[in-house]
Scaffold this motif. Structure first.
Motif, PDB file in Angstrom:
ATOM      1  N   GLU A   1      37.092  32.771  33.100  1.00 23.07           N
ATOM      2  CA  GLU A   1      36.111  31.798  33.608  1.00 23.07           C
ATOM      3  C   GLU A   1      35.477  32.272  34.917  1.00 23.07           C
ATOM      4  O   GLU A   1      34.275  32.168  35.098  1.00 23.07           O
ATOM      5  CB  GLU A   1      36.809  30.442  33.812  1.00 23.07           C
ATOM      6  CG  GLU A   1      35.931  29.323  34.339  1.00 23.07           C
ATOM      7  CD  GLU A   1      34.921  28.795  33.309  1.00 23.07           C
ATOM      8  OE1 GLU A   1      34.957  29.233  32.148  1.00 23.07           O
ATOM      9  OE2 GLU A   1      34.097  27.956  33.702  1.00 23.07           O
ATOM     10  N   PHE A   2      36.294  32.780  35.827  1.00 20.81           N
ATOM     11  CA  PHE A   2      35.778  33.114  37.155  1.00 20.81           C
ATOM     12  C   PHE A   2      35.462  34.602  37.305  1.00 20.81           C
ATOM     13  O   PHE A   2      34.824  35.000  38.270  1.00 20.81           O
ATOM     14  CB  PHE A   2      36.774  32.670  38.231  1.00 20.81           C
ATOM     15  CG  PHE A   2      37.045  31.175  38.207  1.00 20.81           C
ATOM     16  CD1 PHE A   2      36.003  30.268  38.375  1.00 20.81           C
ATOM     17  CD2 PHE A   2      38.324  30.687  37.995  1.00 20.81           C
ATOM     18  CE1 PHE A   2      36.242  28.900  38.336  1.00 20.81           C
ATOM     19  CE2 PHE A   2      38.567  29.315  37.956  1.00 20.81           C
ATOM     20  CZ  PHE A   2      37.523  28.418  38.123  1.00 20.81           C
TER      21      PHE A   2
ATOM     22  N   THR B   1      30.719  27.098  42.527  1.00 21.58           N
ATOM     23  CA  THR B   1      30.657  27.821  43.819  1.00 21.58           C
ATOM     24  C   THR B   1      31.634  28.992  43.824  1.00 21.58           C
ATOM     25  O   THR B   1      31.365  30.046  44.401  1.00 21.58           O
ATOM     26  CB  THR B   1      31.024  26.902  45.016  1.00 21.58           C
ATOM     27  OG1 THR B   1      30.676  25.561  44.731  1.00 21.58           O
ATOM     28  CG2 THR B   1      30.365  27.362  46.290  1.00 21.58           C
ATOM     29  N   TYR B   2      32.791  28.785  43.180  1.00 21.45           N
ATOM     30  CA  TYR B   2      33.779  29.871  43.118  1.00 21.45           C
ATOM     31  C   TYR B   2      33.228  31.034  42.281  1.00 21.45           C
ATOM     32  O   TYR B   2      33.336  32.195  42.659  1.00 21.45           O
ATOM     33  CB  TYR B   2      35.097  29.336  42.544  1.00 21.45           C
ATOM     34  CG  TYR B   2      36.236  30.334  42.560  1.00 21.45           C
ATOM     35  CD1 TYR B   2      36.431  31.201  43.623  1.00 21.45           C
ATOM     36  CD2 TYR B   2      37.138  30.392  41.493  1.00 21.45           C
ATOM     37  CE1 TYR B   2      37.476  32.109  43.635  1.00 21.45           C
ATOM     38  CE2 TYR B   2      38.197  31.296  41.499  1.00 21.45           C
ATOM     39  CZ  TYR B   2      38.356  32.154  42.565  1.00 21.45           C
ATOM     40  OH  TYR B   2      39.393  33.052  42.570  1.00 21.45           O
ATOM     41  N   LYS B   3      32.587  30.681  41.153  1.00 22.15           N
ATOM     42  CA  LYS B   3      31.946  31.731  40.344  1.00 22.15           C
ATOM     43  C   LYS B   3      30.876  32.453  41.162  1.00 22.15           C
ATOM     44  O   LYS B   3      30.737  33.673  41.080  1.00 22.15           O
ATOM     45  CB  LYS B   3      31.292  31.131  39.098  1.00 22.15           C
ATOM     46  CG  LYS B   3      32.270  30.698  38.036  1.00 22.15           C
ATOM     47  CD  LYS B   3      31.510  30.255  36.792  1.00 22.15           C
ATOM     48  CE  LYS B   3      32.251  29.150  36.094  1.00 22.15           C
ATOM     49  NZ  LYS B   3      31.528  28.586  34.958  1.00 22.15           N
ATOM     50  N   ASP B   4      30.131  31.673  41.952  1.00 23.31           N
ATOM     51  CA  ASP B   4      29.088  32.280  42.799  1.00 23.31           C
ATOM     52  C   ASP B   4      29.719  33.244  43.806  1.00 23.31           C
ATOM     53  O   ASP B   4      29.162  34.317  44.075  1.00 23.31           O
ATOM     54  CB  ASP B   4      28.306  31.193  43.570  1.00 23.31           C
ATOM     55  CG  ASP B   4      27.520  30.277  42.640  1.00 23.31           C
ATOM     56  OD1 ASP B   4      27.302  30.654  41.464  1.00 23.31           O
ATOM     57  OD2 ASP B   4      27.115  29.183  43.103  1.00 23.31           O
ATOM     58  N   LEU B   5      30.867  32.844  44.350  1.00 24.08           N
ATOM     59  CA  LEU B   5      31.561  33.713  45.313  1.00 24.08           C
ATOM     60  C   LEU B   5      31.973  35.026  44.636  1.00 24.08           C
ATOM     61  O   LEU B   5      31.750  36.113  45.179  1.00 24.08           O
ATOM     62  CB  LEU B   5      32.796  32.980  45.869  1.00 24.08           C
ATOM     63  CG  LEU B   5      33.882  33.823  46.553  1.00 24.08           C
ATOM     64  CD1 LEU B   5      33.338  34.605  47.733  1.00 24.08           C
ATOM     65  CD2 LEU B   5      35.028  32.938  47.015  1.00 24.08           C
ATOM     66  N   VAL B   6      32.553  34.921  43.442  1.00 18.41           N
ATOM     67  CA  VAL B   6      32.993  36.132  42.736  1.00 18.41           C
ATOM     68  C   VAL B   6      31.778  37.020  42.425  1.00 18.41           C
ATOM     69  O   VAL B   6      31.805  38.237  42.645  1.00 18.41           O
ATOM     70  CB  VAL B   6      33.769  35.770  41.445  1.00 18.41           C
ATOM     71  CG1 VAL B   6      34.150  37.029  40.678  1.00 18.41           C
ATOM     72  CG2 VAL B   6      35.030  34.959  41.780  1.00 18.41           C
TER      73      VAL B   6
ATOM     74  N   GLN C   1      42.940  36.485  42.886  1.00 14.44           N
ATOM     75  CA  GLN C   1      43.338  35.083  43.008  1.00 14.44           C
ATOM     76  C   GLN C   1      44.851  34.997  43.134  1.00 14.44           C
ATOM     77  O   GLN C   1      45.577  35.835  42.610  1.00 14.44           O
ATOM     78  CB  GLN C   1      42.831  34.281  41.809  1.00 14.44           C
ATOM     79  CG  GLN C   1      42.915  32.771  42.023  1.00 14.44           C
ATOM     80  CD  GLN C   1      42.240  31.976  40.910  1.00 14.44           C
ATOM     81  OE1 GLN C   1      41.205  32.377  40.393  1.00 14.44           O
ATOM     82  NE2 GLN C   1      42.839  30.854  40.555  1.00 14.44           N
ATOM     83  N   ASP C   2      45.289  33.982  43.838  1.00 13.60           N
ATOM     84  CA  ASP C   2      46.718  33.759  44.071  1.00 13.60           C
ATOM     85  C   ASP C   2      47.224  32.800  43.000  1.00 13.60           C
ATOM     86  O   ASP C   2      46.692  31.700  42.852  1.00 13.60           O
ATOM     87  CB  ASP C   2      46.861  33.138  45.469  1.00 13.60           C
ATOM     88  CG  ASP C   2      48.215  33.377  46.104  1.00 13.60           C
ATOM     89  OD1 ASP C   2      49.210  33.376  45.364  1.00 13.60           O
ATOM     90  OD2 ASP C   2      48.266  33.526  47.335  1.00 13.60           O
ATOM     91  N   ALA C   3      48.235  33.212  42.250  1.00 12.90           N
ATOM     92  CA  ALA C   3      48.782  32.362  41.187  1.00 12.90           C
ATOM     93  C   ALA C   3      50.137  31.815  41.601  1.00 12.90           C
ATOM     94  O   ALA C   3      50.879  32.479  42.324  1.00 12.90           O
ATOM     95  CB  ALA C   3      48.944  33.171  39.911  1.00 12.90           C
ATOM     96  N   VAL C   4      50.452  30.627  41.136  1.00 11.91           N
ATOM     97  CA  VAL C   4      51.795  30.070  41.340  1.00 11.91           C
ATOM     98  C   VAL C   4      52.321  29.685  39.962  1.00 11.91           C
ATOM     99  O   VAL C   4      51.885  28.702  39.376  1.00 11.91           O
ATOM    100  CB  VAL C   4      51.786  28.835  42.258  1.00 11.91           C
ATOM    101  CG1 VAL C   4      53.217  28.494  42.663  1.00 11.91           C
ATOM    102  CG2 VAL C   4      50.913  29.052  43.487  1.00 11.91           C
ATOM    103  N   TYR C   5      53.234  30.500  39.432  1.00 10.95           N
ATOM    104  CA  TYR C   5      53.836  30.176  38.141  1.00 10.95           C
ATOM    105  C   TYR C   5      55.047  29.262  38.330  1.00 10.95           C
ATOM    106  O   TYR C   5      55.442  28.533  37.432  1.00 10.95           O
ATOM    107  CB  TYR C   5      54.368  31.431  37.430  1.00 10.95           C
ATOM    108  CG  TYR C   5      53.398  32.571  37.193  1.00 10.95           C
ATOM    109  CD1 TYR C   5      52.028  32.353  37.085  1.00 10.95           C
ATOM    110  CD2 TYR C   5      53.888  33.877  37.039  1.00 10.95           C
ATOM    111  CE1 TYR C   5      51.175  33.419  36.841  1.00 10.95           C
ATOM    112  CE2 TYR C   5      53.036  34.933  36.793  1.00 10.95           C
ATOM    113  CZ  TYR C   5      51.678  34.708  36.702  1.00 10.95           C
ATOM    114  OH  TYR C   5      50.857  35.753  36.453  1.00 10.95           O
TER     115      TYR C   5
END
Ligand SMILES: [Ca+2]
Ligand SMILES: [Ca+2]
Length: 620
Positions: free
Chosen positions: A326-327, A224-229, A241-245
């Motif tokens: 991937e996305f 679904t996330y791929k579909d959104l993109v 996308q929001d990353a948290v390192y």
């Protein structure tokens, strides 16, 4: 029972034991691709009962460089080279005991609409997916998750918003003039409600990641996330996308079973950071305060990753490359940037840009000063450590704009703050790549900070959409969503009215908005849509005049276009005398009012400036 049947039963039993056991193997990254610029890949193989200490790979195309058994024998790290001869497909990883698991190398997707990056002609719209639109009520509860049910009556619980909801509003966002969407983290946060201060909080905001390779199923599936993109890209919208390192949730799989002793930054008892970035560049700073800033745990349920450990660093770098590929996302906003190992930050930025040259990465460096902000990006400072990221979230400019609309004019106060802040742009390598904003999900909402005054709102938004940088707005700003962080963040993260079918009003539609909200929405839409096509506003030079009597004048100039912006923060009407700006004007121009969408009659070579106003003119 005959002996043949017993033999069959025993064989079946042993076989199912074997299958059960091997299904528990986890390999990270979960798959990879051929044709990446870097041929290196470090696999982390995990099994809760232990991983044999040696492997081979059956098919040609992958070379094993090094095998490392972690302190914890449940983990094996394997350094691989993906050779140019590797073909997409399944590879058998064969353990020293003869058993094997499969690993997939995929073909990279080739498309010009992925990994585009955001630029200064973009307008970013920040969405907290749980609080935007509930497009799929069937994913509001899962009995197998720690936090089982969405509950809209509780401001600290999950509310049910999801990817389907965002997909359903792409046309609305495009119509409003938005070009990019930044979603707060979308990965799995399988945590129970945790106590923060006196409140029991859900991980509805996404910053408590427990699995980096799976999106949270309350938002949708990885597909679904791929579909959104894909849907966003097909409409010309980009996804950040929001990353948290810096940290993970305390229920993250590597925290439940630590790969090695120094996977996390550990302290004898809970130690938090003091949140002051000065410790990194202050020539008088002490070592312990820097150590706490880098290794302190944000809160007790967010274990701090030891990013100076090369295995942790590789894990984090690879999972971000994995998600980008991937996305198909276009950029990253990096949370808690100033709490991360500095060498690691430069390493991950270089790795991401090497694979995806157009990608945008901007760090959330919540700082109090321009030198502080400049320190965390490419800069002109003489400092011992040089950060290499292209842009930061510009907190000093946000603070200056708030002072501009709320403080009386003065030598160093009010609108002069904006002038002084921009004058310090000489500290940045390229201030155009900073992400600029009026508010976000961690701050009081802008309309409240503007005293719910529409004139002040228009000045703030006018500055945001015409000054230098990549502007970002927070969901609901266009329809005057308001509130203070009282008693906490949840108060500025209300659901978008109309995002749930049971909502009494629908502010996505003009008929659901008040007259004032429609006034704000139209202003937003006109400026945002004008901006994205304007060469001067998006990449032109900025020329500013010293503010006088509360009036601030600046020009944006490209070789194709010249734009004049005027802010009057004074409590009375002022006049703009064109003869004062002959360095920019030749006297024969006409002035097209971008907001009113008409050509101005300039009587006596002056432009009237109503009290508390923002005006923008395209000069022809
Ligand atoms: Ca839902
Ligand atoms: Ca840290």
């Amino acid at each position: 029972m005959n002996s043949k049947f017993i033999r069959f039963t025993v064989t079946f039993f042993l076989l199912s034991l074997h299958l059960f056991s091997y299904a528990q193997f986890q390999v990270y990254p979960t798959h990879w691709w051929i044709g990446m610029k870097s041929k290196s890949l470090q696999l982390m193989i995990h099994h809760p009962e232990g991983v044999p200490d040696n492997i081979r790979i059956k098919q040609p195309g992958i070379a094993i460089k090094k095998i490392y058994q972690a302190d914890n024998k449940h983990y094996l790290f394997v350094d691989l080279d993906i050779l140019p001869t590797a073909k997409p497909g399944m590879y058998d990883i064969v353990f020293s005991n003869g058993k094997s698991i499969q690993y997939e190398l995929k073909q990279r997707e080739k498309s010009s609409t992925i990994h585009q990056g955001v630029r200064s002609n973009d307008l970013i719209y920040l969405i907290m997916p749980d609080r935007f639109v509930n497009g799929d009520p069937s994913n509001d509860q899962f009995p197998d998750l720690q936090d089982k049910v969405a509950d809209r009556t509780n401001p600290y619980a999950r509310h049910g918003g999801d990817f389907a909801g965002v997909i359903s509003k792409l046309d609305y966002l495009k119509y409003a003039g938005v070009t990019s969407i930044w979603l707060t983290p979308v990965l799995e946060n399988d945590m129970p409600r945790m106590k923060e201060n006196i409140w029991m909080m859900s991980g509805y905001h996404g910053y408590w990641i427990t699995n980096h390779y799976k999106v949270d199923k309350r938002f949708g599936t990885n597909q679904t996330y791929k579909d959104l993109v894909k849907a966003a890209h097909s409409k010309g919208l980009k996804i950040i996308q929001d990353a948290v390192y810096n940290h993970v949730g305390s229920y993250h799989h590597t925290v439940k079973d630590l790969p090695m002793k120094d996977w996390l930054n550990q302290w004898p008892s809970y130690t938090g950071p003091d949140h002051r970035e000065e410790v990194f560049f202050d020539p008088h700073a002490t070592e312990i305060e820097k150590k706490k800033m880098l290794g302190g745990w944000f809160v007790p349920h967010l274990p701090d990753l030891n990013l100076s450990n090369s295995y942790v660093a590789n894990y984090m770098i690879q999972l971000n490359i994995w998600a980008t590929e991937e996305f198909g996302i276009d950029g990253w906003r990096v949370d808690t940037y100033k709490y991360c190992d500095e060498k690691f930050l430069n390493r991950i930025n270089a790795a991401l840009l090497s694979e995806f040259p157009n990608l945008t990465v901007f760090g959330e460096a919540w700082t109090n000063t321009v030198p502080g902000s400049a320190y965390f990006t490419q800069n002109n400072l003489d400092v011992p450590f040089k950060h290499q990221i292209k842009g930061v979230t510009d907190f000093p400019l946000q603070s200056a704009i708030m002072d501009a609309i709320n403080q009386p004019f003065g030598w160093t106060d009010g609108i002069t703050k904006v002038y002084m802040t921009l004058a310090q742009d000489f500290l940045y390598k390229n201030p155009l790549t900073n992400c600029i904003f009026l508010d976000n999900h961690d701050m009081n909402r802008f309309f409240s900070m503007a005293g719910e005054n529409l004139d002040k709102y228009k000045i703030g938004l006018g500055l945001l959409l015409t000054i230098r940088g990549i502007p970002q707005v927070y969901y609901g700003t266009e329809v005057l969503m308001k509130n203070y962080k009282d008693p906490n963040d949840a108060a500025v993260r209300w659901d978008f009215p109309g995002g749930w079918t049971s909502d009494a009003t629908n502010k996505f539609s003009g008929s659901g908005r008040t007259t004032e909200e429609n006034n704000a929405f139209e202003y937003f839409k006109i400026l945002a849509n004008y901006r994205k096509e304007s060469p001067a506003l998006t990449s032109g030079e900025l020329k500013q005049y010293i503010p006088k009597n509360g009036v601030y004048v600046y020009f944006r100039i490209s070789n194709k276009q010249k734009i004049l912006c005027v802010v009057n923060t004074s409590s009375k009407e002022e006049q703009l005398y064109l003869k004062d700006y002959t360095e920019m004007l030749n006297g024969n121009e006409t002035y097209y009012d971008v907001i009113k969408q008409l050509t101005l009659e300039t009587k006596d070579n002056k432009i009237p400036l109503p009290s508390m106003s923002f005006q923008i003119f395209e000069i022809k």
